[in-house]
Design a protein around this motif. Structure first.
Motif, short mmCIF file in Angstrom:
data_model
loop_
_atom_site.label_atom_id
_atom_site.label_comp_id
_atom_site.label_asym_id
_atom_site.label_seq_id
_atom_site.Cartn_x
_atom_site.Cartn_y
_atom_site.Cartn_z
N ARG A 152 0.84 -1.20 0.00
CA ARG A 152 0.00 0.00 0.00
C ARG A 152 0.87 1.24 0.00
O ARG A 152 1.99 1.24 0.50
CB ARG A 152 -0.90 0.02 1.24
N GLU A 186 -3.28 5.65 0.18
CA GLU A 186 -4.25 4.62 0.54
C GLU A 186 -4.46 4.56 2.06
O GLU A 186 -5.56 4.27 2.54
CB GLU A 186 -3.81 3.26 0.00
N SER A 209 -7.96 -1.77 -5.35
CA SER A 209 -7.73 -0.33 -5.28
C SER A 209 -8.72 0.30 -4.31
O SER A 209 -9.68 -0.35 -3.87
CB SER A 209 -7.90 0.28 -6.67
N THR A 210 -8.51 1.56 -3.98
CA THR A 210 -9.39 2.22 -3.03
C THR A 210 -10.84 2.29 -3.55
O THR A 210 -11.78 2.09 -2.78
CB THR A 210 -8.89 3.65 -2.73
#
Length: 238
Positions: A55, A59, A130-131
């Motif tokens: 990460r 993030e 992903s976020t």
């Protein structure tokens, strides 16, 4: 009964390490640093007891914002290391200080039962989404569940559990691509076992060959002596 439950909770361990900073390049002009997050736990909060993901700082910022929103200000959240406008990818001291701050943030977060019930934290620690995909998954807007996303996270093998906290600066290989765990395990096992099998096979074949040649030589010599011949025996090794 409650005392037994309290003892069981006290024995649960959640260990998390942030280490192995690496520079990742989007293109020639843009780069960032991501970090390896290793988690090892026997807690009932985690169905996956050992995991590893990578990460980046942004993030972490996303995670804290989601935890803050989901806890509805009922829980005081740990702080992240502050964003430094002069942060340099070439400054080892700045990178180390940020890495330690990120680890402290996660260590405090995983000790809070309220935060451990948040799907965003589990997806952050144990998936490679992903976020935007983590947010959609936590909200139930994906065709896969949180548990499925966690199970599909890539695996790697540690040399030993004690190797994890020894040195935060230790570099170790890891794949950030989302792959089938069974395929990754097979590939790791094959790579680890192939050299030793080849060496063993070569050694055994060589030993058998030497024993066979030696036995043939002895038989030829005995046969020649029994015939009483004086000719030289020519032995050709196959």
């Amino acid at each position: 009964m409650s005392e037994g439950n309290d003892n069981a909770e006290d024995q649960q361990v959640i260990s998390v390490w942030v280490r192995d900073p690496r520079i990742q390049k989007n293109d020639f002009w843009h780069a960032y640093i991501d970090y390896e997050i290793c988690l090892h736990s026997n807690s009932v909060y985690f169905t996956k007891k050992i995991s590893i993901v990578r990460r980046r700082y942004s993030e972490f910022v996303w995670l804290r914002q989601k935890l803050q929103a989901n806890s509805q200000l009922m829980q005081k959240l740990p702080e992240l290391p502050p964003k430094n406008p002069f942060f340099s990818l070439n400054n080892a001291q700045q990178i180390t200080e940020r890495m330690k701050g990120l680890q402290k943030f996660l260590e405090q977060a995983v000790q809070c039962p309220m935060l451990l019930s948040d799907s965003c934290l589990h997806l952050f620690l144990q998936s490679q989404l992903s976020t935007s995909k983590m947010e959609a998954c936590a909200a139930g807007r994906t065709h896969y569940t949180v548990a499925q996303a966690v199970r599909c996270c890539g695996l790697r093998r540690f040399h030993s559990e004690e190797d994890l906290p020894k040195n935060l600066s230790t570099s170790c290989d890891s794949d950030s691509d989302s792959q089938d765990p069974e395929l990754q395990i097979k590939a790791i096992n094959k790579a680890a076992s192939t050299p030793s099998l080849d060496l063993m096979g070569t050694s055994q074949e060589g030993s058998l060959s030497c024993l066979t040649d030696k036995r043939e030589t002895e038989l030829l010599c005995l046969q020649h002596m029994s015939l009483g011949g004086n000719e030289e025996i020519e032995i050709t090794a196959s």
